[in-house]
Design a protein around this motif. Structure first.
Motif, PDB file in Angstrom:
ATOM      1  N   PHE A  51       0.735  -1.227   0.029  1.00 17.59           N
ATOM      2  CA  PHE A  51      -0.042   0.074  -0.104  1.00 17.59           C
ATOM      3  C   PHE A  51       0.588   1.434  -0.622  1.00 17.59           C
ATOM      4  O   PHE A  51       0.304   2.470  -0.238  1.00 17.59           O
ATOM      5  N   SER A  52       2.444   1.166   0.357  1.00 17.62           N
ATOM      6  CA  SER A  52       3.161   2.722   0.605  1.00 17.62           C
ATOM      7  C   SER A  52       3.152   2.497  -0.700  1.00 17.62           C
ATOM      8  O   SER A  52       4.189   4.082  -0.613  1.00 17.62           O
ATOM      9  N   ILE A  53       3.324   2.312  -1.932  1.00 20.13           N
ATOM     10  CA  ILE A  53       3.747   2.718  -3.533  1.00 20.13           C
ATOM     11  C   ILE A  53       2.717   2.959  -4.041  1.00 20.13           C
ATOM     12  O   ILE A  53       2.797   2.984  -5.341  1.00 20.13           O
ATOM     13  N   ALA A  54       1.863   2.344  -3.730  1.00 21.00           N
ATOM     14  CA  ALA A  54       0.523   2.950  -4.719  1.00 21.00           C
ATOM     15  C   ALA A  54       0.476   4.536  -5.535  1.00 21.00           C
ATOM     16  O   ALA A  54      -0.190   4.246  -6.571  1.00 21.00           O
ATOM     17  N   THR A  55       0.941   5.032  -4.855  1.00 26.00           N
ATOM     18  CA  THR A  55       0.794   6.299  -5.205  1.00 26.00           C
ATOM     19  C   THR A  55       2.043   6.849  -5.792  1.00 26.00           C
ATOM     20  O   THR A  55       2.692   8.061  -5.709  1.00 26.00           O
ATOM     21  N   LYS A  56       2.649   5.971  -5.422  1.00 25.06           N
ATOM     22  CA  LYS A  56       4.628   5.536  -6.590  1.00 25.06           C
ATOM     23  C   LYS A  56       3.993   7.165  -7.442  1.00 25.06           C
ATOM     24  O   LYS A  56       5.276   7.911  -7.501  1.00 25.06           O
ATOM     25  N   ARG A  57       3.211   6.278  -8.311  1.00 23.57           N
ATOM     26  CA  ARG A  57       3.635   7.883  -9.130  1.00 23.57           C
ATOM     27  C   ARG A  57       3.334   9.813  -9.617  1.00 23.57           C
ATOM     28  O   ARG A  57       3.490  10.531 -10.415  1.00 23.57           O
ATOM     29  N   ILE A  58       2.391   9.821  -8.428  1.00 26.59           N
ATOM     30  CA  ILE A  58       1.935  10.530  -8.331  1.00 26.59           C
ATOM     31  C   ILE A  58       3.233  11.855  -7.290  1.00 26.59           C
ATOM     32  O   ILE A  58       3.103  11.408  -6.321  1.00 26.59           O
ATOM     33  N   LYS A  59       3.508  13.062  -8.190  1.00 26.06           N
ATOM     34  CA  LYS A  59       4.389  13.648  -7.376  1.00 26.06           C
ATOM     35  C   LYS A  59       3.152  15.388  -6.420  1.00 26.06           C
ATOM     36  O   LYS A  59       2.107  15.131  -6.873  1.00 26.06           O
ATOM     37  N   PRO A  60       4.259  15.400  -5.375  1.00 27.69           N
ATOM     38  CA  PRO A  60       3.866  16.088  -4.226  1.00 27.69           C
ATOM     39  C   PRO A  60       3.863  17.602  -5.159  1.00 27.69           C
ATOM     40  O   PRO A  60       4.240  17.791  -6.901  1.00 27.69           O
ATOM     41  N   VAL A  61       2.484  18.391  -4.793  1.00 27.85           N
ATOM     42  CA  VAL A  61       2.328  19.831  -5.772  1.00 27.85           C
ATOM     43  C   VAL A  61       2.830  20.998  -4.807  1.00 27.85           C
ATOM     44  O   VAL A  61       2.705  20.498  -3.143  1.00 27.85           O
ATOM     45  N   ASP A  62       3.075  22.716  -5.150  1.00 25.44           N
ATOM     46  CA  ASP A  62       3.358  23.079  -4.190  1.00 25.44           C
ATOM     47  C   ASP A  62       1.679  23.378  -3.406  1.00 25.44           C
ATOM     48  O   ASP A  62       2.161  24.463  -2.094  1.00 25.44           O
TER      49      ASP A  62
END
Length: 304
Positions: A51-62
């Motif tokens: 579950f910890s890598i489920a959003t790995k392709r989502i980059k943080p936003v400012d």
């Protein structure tokens, strides 16, 4: 400057960085109506160790940004993981964890709709006496017919064996059908079992595959207390061309503690409308004949 809004879809289970084909039409419509799109790996999200890598392709936003999940159902625990993971990247799911459960679990939603929905009893499966307690509580129905489901879903396509009970006072039959429901739901059983009074609804037709009776039902979506749309629930059967007056339900919607949810309503045999249940709008399916582009157009309007 208008806030950028995001829709989070499930990723294809066979091709990375591509939307799940079951959501492809929604993905396209969301983009056409001005939403930015993100993908989450559903298999990883619902896995015990990934579950910890489920959003790995989502980059943080400012800047903190609102995101609406449109994907497969999640347990409250899985939703909590997704909510906190996205928040660490500056995305905030439209419904917080409590708001998600408010409409996802029927027992939690009763506080908003109890006076306009069929009589309901329920029991969480947290001890070995749970079924006995549920049977005991079901005595309030007397000899009335009831239907069964877990906290989220029924097995309505197994209508006669695991959903409909003709006489709630027939304890052996009631228990047998509860057992059938539990076996069918298996590992997907949500929390516990719900028993609800069976209400005669306006008949449409018989489902061509399962043989279950189809009745006049509608799915409504609300976002930020505003109606997104009302849609015929079933793809079979002849609906009246004129949609029902839903003024009462729009008023009820203003009291529901959720920013995005669905509301299923139905017409009784006597003509009166009732609420069947609420659902979190992020995991509630769009009925088959929904104009998907119009749905996302109206959703964008209600979000702004």
């Amino acid at each position: 400057m208008t806030e950028q809004l995001y829709i989070l879809f499930c990723e294809s289970p066979v091709q990375a960085n591509k939307v799940d084909e079951d959501f492809e039409d929604q993905f396209i419509s969301a983009k056409e109506n001005g939403f930015e799109t993100l993908l989450v790996n559903f298999d990883d999200l619902t896995s015990i160790d990934k579950f910890s890598i489920a959003t790995k392709r989502i980059k943080p936003v400012d800047k903190l940004s609102t995101v609406i999940y449109r994907g497969w159902m999640l347990t409250p625990k899985q939703y909590s993981i997704l909510y906190n993971d996205l928040l660490s990247k500056n995305y905030k799911l439209i419904n917080n964890i409590a708001e998600y459960q408010n409409c996802h679990y029927l027992p939690d939603s009763l506080k908003f709709i109890e006076n306009v929905t069929p009589k309901t009893v329920f029991q969480k499966f947290d001890n070995e006496n749970a079924i006995d307690l549920l049977i005991e509580n079901s005595k309030v129905f007397g000899q009335k017919s009831v239907i069964l489901k877990d906290y989220v879903k029924s097995e309505k396509h197994d209508w006669e064996t695991a959903c409909y009970v003709e006489n709630a006072s027939n304890i052996d039959n009631l228990k047998q059908k509860i057992d059938n429901l539990i076996k069918l739901r298996d590992k997907y059983l949500n929390e516990g079992i719900v028993v609800r009074e069976f209400v005669e609804l306006n008949y449409l037709t018989i489902h061509s595959k399962s043989g279950m009776p189809l009745t006049e039902e509608y799915r409504l979506f609300f976002c930020n207390k505003k109606l997104v749309g009302i849609y015929n629930y079933w793809e079979e059967g002849e609906y009246n061309l004129t949609k029902p007056d839903i003024t009462e339900f729009e008023q009820i919607a203003t009291r529901v503690e959720s920013k995005f949810f669905s509301m299923d309503i139905a017409r009784q045999k006597n003509g009166a409308l009732i609420i069947i249940e609420l659902g979190d709008g992020q995991v509630a399916g769009l009925p088959d004949k929904t104009d998907i582009n119009e749905f996302y157009k109206q959703l964008k309007i209600c979000c702004c």
